[in-house]
Scaffold this active site. Structure first.
Site, PDB file in Angstrom:
ATOM      1  N   ILE A  86       7.672   2.098   1.663  1.00 44.44           N
ATOM      2  CA  ILE A  86       6.579   1.187   1.341  1.00 44.44           C
ATOM      3  C   ILE A  86       6.934  -0.263   1.692  1.00 44.44           C
ATOM      4  O   ILE A  86       7.835  -0.869   1.091  1.00 44.44           O
ATOM      5  CB  ILE A  86       6.163   1.306  -0.150  1.00 44.44           C
ATOM      6  CG1 ILE A  86       5.839   2.774  -0.471  1.00 44.44           C
ATOM      7  CG2 ILE A  86       4.991   0.389  -0.474  1.00 44.44           C
ATOM      8  CD1 ILE A  86       4.804   3.438   0.442  1.00 44.44           C
ATOM      9  N   GLU A 111      -5.958  -1.462  10.238  1.00 42.45           N
ATOM     10  CA  GLU A 111      -4.488  -1.384  10.174  1.00 42.45           C
ATOM     11  C   GLU A 111      -3.929  -1.094  11.564  1.00 42.45           C
ATOM     12  O   GLU A 111      -2.925  -1.676  11.984  1.00 42.45           O
ATOM     13  CB  GLU A 111      -4.078  -0.290   9.185  1.00 42.45           C
ATOM     14  CG  GLU A 111      -2.578  -0.137   9.083  1.00 42.45           C
ATOM     15  CD  GLU A 111      -2.133   0.814   7.964  1.00 42.45           C
ATOM     16  OE1 GLU A 111      -2.981   1.212   7.137  1.00 42.45           O
ATOM     17  OE2 GLU A 111      -0.942   1.155   7.946  1.00 42.45           O
ATOM     18  N   ILE A 114       0.857  -1.186   0.000  1.00 41.46           N
ATOM     19  CA  ILE A 114       0.000   0.000   0.000  1.00 41.46           C
ATOM     20  C   ILE A 114       0.895   1.239   0.000  1.00 41.46           C
ATOM     21  O   ILE A 114       1.785   1.362   0.843  1.00 41.46           O
ATOM     22  CB  ILE A 114      -0.984   0.000   1.185  1.00 41.46           C
ATOM     23  CG1 ILE A 114      -1.828   1.273   1.204  1.00 41.46           C
ATOM     24  CG2 ILE A 114      -0.305  -0.167   2.537  1.00 41.46           C
ATOM     25  CD1 ILE A 114      -3.282   1.022   1.151  1.00 41.46           C
TER      26      ILE A 114
END
Ligand SMILES: Cc1cc2nc3c(=O)[nH]c(=O)nc-3n(C[C@H](O)[C@H](O)[C@H](O)COP(=O)(O)OP(=O)(O)OC[C@H]3O[C@@H](n4cnc5c(N)ncnc54)[C@H](O)[C@@H]3O)c2cc1C
Length: 382
Positions: free
Chosen positions: A161, A247, A127
């Protein structure tokens, strides 16, 4: 000595699955941690092996090739990963975040194309929200997607990332309308084999050394409009706000499992190690430090379990998830630091899991929204 199974109500009935996850983490990952750390990534083969035994896309419905389970299955896997001392395998991002975005917001056709590959390990997900110039302030992203007929043309850069070094599909936060603030943010799934997609270096970090955290660059990357997540542009910010509680809960799970694992290891070590003719455990300072740590972990576990149960009922709100992340990540850093102290010089040696936990868990106060941002979110509700 086998690690105890947390006696959480939400995990009832998942003992066999926990055994599967534990065995996989202990056999396939634990022996390779030092190698992963040295090479700065797990083996690509690990994803395929995990797919074969059924540990990927656990909470994705079977019609898309997933395990048909719930968030409880995901939580058990992440607990067992933490208990095995692993921080390299980016499965929580793949299973717990990216697959969820696809399930919730991708078109039926794209779900059928991508999710079975997420379940088999053929595709690894990442993501991409954070950019070199902005992390906490997601409205400030600069990566731009411009509509050109049946495609978007994407230009920009992302950094930090997770899974970036190997990801096959990146859910990317972009600006589709730079003048519309939060309403101008969209999410677009970008396959890594699209021309113009480029990976930068795998970044050197103080912890999570086996994780391929990378920079990503997008130079005139053309992706079909069908890769937009959601039915129209401008939904990205809302989608992220909907998904961020999960998350944050994932990070809280890692934090609590990290506390429990560190305390177990420290009790064992201090009962073995002697100084001044007696076990270190017998000093009052050691006993009191561990008593405090065990109390912190017990309180954190109770709150975490409550949050997981609320999440399983679809009732965990943004504030609850922020509190869970804030509390557990701040506490795990204190607990692990105190535990490391009781290992003396050995606690500073990276071959000792407590040393790796100390560096690995530091990030939990930063990623997924910093502690300061959690306080912002919570304070808005007061
Ligand atoms: C190992 C690792 C893995 C990561 N994985 C990913 C990933 O997979 N995908 C992804 O998109 N990102 C990822 N990130 C990025 C991470 O989410 C960001 O680093 C984080 O959100 C903070 O953003 P920043 O680094 O830009 O810090 P900044 O936003 O520049 O913050 C710097 C400091 O200012 C404080 N601050 C900022 N705003 C406020 C405010 N309003 N009030 C008070 N204080 C404030 C912050 O709390 C922090 O202390 C990862 C980062 C790391 C290190």
């Amino acid at each position: 000595m086998p690690l105890p199974t947390p006696n959480s109500a939400w995990a009832a009935g998942l003992d066999d699955f926990r055994e599967l996850a534990r065995t996989f983490c202990q056999k396939e990952i634990a022996p390779n941690i030092e190698r992963y750390n040295a090479q700065k990534h797990v083996d690509r083969e690990l994803w395929h092996k995990a797919g074969e035994v059924g540990l990927l896309a656990l909470s994705i419905p079977e019609e898309y090739g997933g395990g048909g389970g719930t968030f409880a299955h995901e939580a058990v896997l992440f607990e067992e990963q933490a208990r095995a001392g692993d921080s390299a395998w980016g499965v929580s991002v793949h299973n717990g975040i990216v697959a969820q975005y696809l399930l919730e917001y991708a078109s039926e056709e794209k779900k059928k194309e991508w999710l079975p590959k997420f379940a088999s390990g053929e595709m690894v997900g990442a993501i991409g929200m954070t950019e070199p110039g902005t992390g906490s302030d997601l409205q400030g992203i600069k990566t731009r997607a411009v509509r050109d007929g049946s495609h978007y043309v994407i230009n920009g850069a992302k950094t930090f990332i997770t899974n970036g070094g190997f990801a096959d599909l990146v859910v990317l936060a972009v600006k589709t309308d730079p003048d519309a603030g939060a309403h101008g943010v969209s999410l677009i799934a970008v396959p890594a084999d699209t021309p113009g997609f480029r990976r930068g270096r795998v970044l050197d970090k103080i912890g999570l050394k086996g994780q391929d955290t990378a920079e990503l660059f997008f130079d005139d990357v053309r992706v079909p409009v069908a890769n937009l997540l959601g039915e129209q542009e401008g939904q990205g910010f809302i989608q992220m706000m909907q998904q961020l509680p999960q998350e944050r809960l994932l990070i809280a799970i890692t934090a609590v499992a990290g506390m429990e694992t560190a305390i177990e290891a420290t009790i064992a070590y201090t009962k073995e190690r002697t100084a001044f003719g007696r076990p270190i455990f017998s000093f009052q300072n050691t006993k009191f430090t561990l008593a405090e740590a065990a109390t912190e972990a017990t309180v954190a576990r109770a709150f975490l379990d409550q949050c997981i149960e609320r999440h399983l009922r679809g009732e965990l709100d943004v504030r609850g998830a922020a509190m869970a992340k804030l509390w557990t990540t701040e506490r795990v850093n204190k607990v692990v630091d105190d535990c490391l102290q009781l290992f003396g010089g050995y606690g500073y040696m990276t071959e000792y899991p407590i040393a790796r936990a100390w560096t690995d868990l530091r990030i939990t106060r930063i990623f997924g929204g910093t502690s300061e941002i959690m306080k912002e979110i919570i304070s808005r509700t007061l």
